[in-house]
Design an enzyme around this catalytic site. Structure first.
Site, PDB file in Angstrom:
ATOM      1  CD  GLU B  49      76.699  23.561  21.290  1.00  0.00           C
ATOM      2  OE1 GLU B  49      76.439  24.509  20.521  1.00  0.00           O
ATOM      3  OE2 GLU B  49      75.853  22.713  21.626  1.00  0.00           O
ATOM      4  CG  ASN B  53      78.813  29.310  18.537  1.00  0.00           C
ATOM      5  OD1 ASN B  53      77.714  28.956  18.129  1.00  0.00           O
ATOM      6  ND2 ASN B  53      79.061  29.540  19.815  1.00  0.00           N
ATOM      7  NE  ARG B 109      72.783  27.902  15.939  1.00  0.00           N
ATOM      8  CZ  ARG B 109      73.115  26.621  15.961  1.00  0.00           C
ATOM      9  NH1 ARG B 109      72.600  25.787  15.108  1.00  0.00           N
ATOM     10  NH2 ARG B 109      73.968  26.179  16.848  1.00  0.00           N
TER      11      ARG B 109
HETATM   12  N1  ADP Z   1      82.626  32.638  16.773  1.00  0.00           N
HETATM   13  C1  ADP Z   1      81.673  33.585  16.853  1.00  0.00           C
HETATM   14  N2  ADP Z   1      81.735  34.697  16.051  1.00  0.00           N
HETATM   15  C2  ADP Z   1      80.767  35.642  16.120  1.00  0.00           C
HETATM   16  N3  ADP Z   1      79.701  35.611  16.953  1.00  0.00           N
HETATM   17  C3  ADP Z   1      79.599  34.554  17.779  1.00  0.00           C
HETATM   18  C4  ADP Z   1      80.573  33.487  17.781  1.00  0.00           C
HETATM   19  N4  ADP Z   1      80.205  32.583  18.713  1.00  0.00           N
HETATM   20  C5  ADP Z   1      79.079  33.048  19.269  1.00  0.00           C
HETATM   21  N5  ADP Z   1      78.692  34.234  18.726  1.00  0.00           N
HETATM   22  C6  ADP Z   1      77.504  35.039  19.116  1.00  0.00           C
HETATM   23  O1  ADP Z   1      77.063  34.581  20.383  1.00  0.00           O
HETATM   24  C7  ADP Z   1      75.677  34.184  20.317  1.00  0.00           C
HETATM   25  C8  ADP Z   1      75.400  33.056  21.286  1.00  0.00           C
HETATM   26  O2  ADP Z   1      76.104  31.871  20.904  1.00  0.00           O
HETATM   27  P1  ADP Z   1      75.548  30.458  21.379  1.00  0.00           P
HETATM   28  O3  ADP Z   1      75.405  30.460  22.868  1.00  0.00           O
HETATM   29  O4  ADP Z   1      76.398  29.395  20.790  1.00  0.00           O
HETATM   30  O5  ADP Z   1      74.081  30.391  20.769  1.00  0.00           O
HETATM   31  P2  ADP Z   1      73.599  30.160  19.250  1.00  0.00           P
HETATM   32  O6  ADP Z   1      74.735  29.615  18.461  1.00  0.00           O
HETATM   33  O7  ADP Z   1      72.491  29.173  19.404  1.00  0.00           O
HETATM   34  O8  ADP Z   1      73.123  31.490  18.737  1.00  0.00           O
HETATM   35  C9  ADP Z   1      75.439  33.875  18.856  1.00  0.00           C
HETATM   36  O9  ADP Z   1      74.076  34.001  18.501  1.00  0.00           O
HETATM   37  C10 ADP Z   1      76.332  34.894  18.158  1.00  0.00           C
HETATM   38  O10 ADP Z   1      75.707  36.148  18.082  1.00  0.00           O
HETATM   39 MG    MG Z   2      76.063  28.187  19.043  1.00  0.00          MG
END
Ligand code: ADP
Ligand code: MG
Lengths: 108, 170
Positions: B49, B53, B109
């Site tokens: 995960e 991300n 996502r």
């Molecule tokens: N490393 C990262 N850099 C920038 N934005 C991030 C990062 N990790 C997460 N995010 C933001 O947080 C949101 C939620 O992440 P997550 O719970 O993993 O759901 P998803 O990946 O399904 O969108 C993402 O849609 C993104 O906007």
């Molecule tokens: Mg994610």
């Protein structure tokens, strides 16, 4: 092959295998969607028995197919996922939209 | 804080292929603590995960972005994992961590990455600044090994899978 599809009447079974992550999910998705649009499918069964690993990208994959099937007036279910994958699925509540069944068709 | 038994650091570019690579590395390294199958699966999922991300959101498909991963194994069976990117950063961390929140719904996502990381580890800390990147620290203390795996880890069924898992979802 990460996905093998078989059609029995209007029931399409997609057998997924290996790891489901963001990288592998894209091909699985297009493979399944192609089979759904090319055939008159009323029911989609996602067979998870050969899946070794899944993260939340797999939840997106199941949710998306489940939505597509309901748009087509059909249904979608998941069968035989390993125990740990059931845990990932239940975390999302996807089992309420898309029933998960185990050995012998028992609802998990 | 207990003694650090071993430590590793790895950096790799933000390519989808490296999601599986990062999981395999963590899994091979953590094997030194002889974890239960369920614990290994949970940590692999949490790492997947975090790395996804960084690739999908942090670097938004810029394949030359660098992700670093650091893993420490401690004498009290605690596993420390830090994953960093120097990507776009997160504007509102509280909002980003809400279950089902995603900025990329069109890519299917699910918005559950942070929920999975929280459920499958003991603690998750997120630091991020816009335009500078994101750093995640996850920690999980592995259970003591008893002689009989089936007692604590669920009895394995015929196909060799574990039918009961460790920490229940919160
Ligand atoms: N490393 C990262 N850099 C920038 N934005 C991030 C990062 N990790 C997460 N995010 C933001 O947080 C949101 C939620 O992440 P997550 O719970 O993993 O759901 P998803 O990946 O399904 O969108 C993402 O849609 C993104 O906007
Ligand atoms: Mg994610």
């Amino acid at each position: 092959m990460p996905v093998t599809v078989s059609l029995d009447g209007s029931v399409l079974t997609a057998r997924l295998s290996g790891d489901i992550d963001h990288f592998t999910a894209a091909d699985m998705r297009s493979e399944i969607d192609r089979a759904i649009t090319m055939n008159p499918v009323s029911e989609l069964i996602l067979d998870f028995s050969a899946v070794n690993f899944m993260d939340s990208s797999g939840i997106g994959l199941v949710m998306g197919r489940s939505k597509l099937m309901s748009e087509l007036g059909g249904k979608c279910s998941v069968c035989d996922p390993p125990a740990y994958i059931v845990k990932v699925m239940k975390l999302s509540g996807i089992d309420k939209l898309c029933p998960i069944t185990g050995e012998g068709g028992v609802r998990l | 804080m207990k003694r650090c038994l071993n430590e590793m650091k790895l950096s790799f570019p933000a390519r989808g292929e490296n999601e599986a690579f990062a999981r395999a590395c963590v899994s091979a390294f953590i094997a030194q603590l002889d974890p239960y199958v369920s614990e290994l699966a949970e940590l692999k999922t949490a790492v997947s995960e975090a790395v996804t991300n960084a690739i999908v959101h942090g670097y938004r498909g810029r394949r030359d972005g660098i992700i670093t991963m650091q893993v420490r194994l401690c004498s009290d069976r605690r596993v420390y994992i830090r994953i960093r990117d120097k990507g776009c950063g997160i504007a509102d961390i509280t909002q980003a961590m809400q279950p089902l929140f995603t900025t990329a719904p069109e890519e299917e996502r699910a918005g559950l990455g942070f929920s999975v990381m929280e459920s499958f580890t003991d603690s998750l800390r997120v630091k991020s600044s816009r335009g500078r990147g994101t750093s995640l620290v996850m920690e999980k203390t592995l259970r003591e090994r008893s002689g009989d795996e089936s007692v604590k880890d669920g009895v394995s069924n015929k196909s060799g899978r574990k039918s009961g898992t460790g920490s229940p979802l919160r």
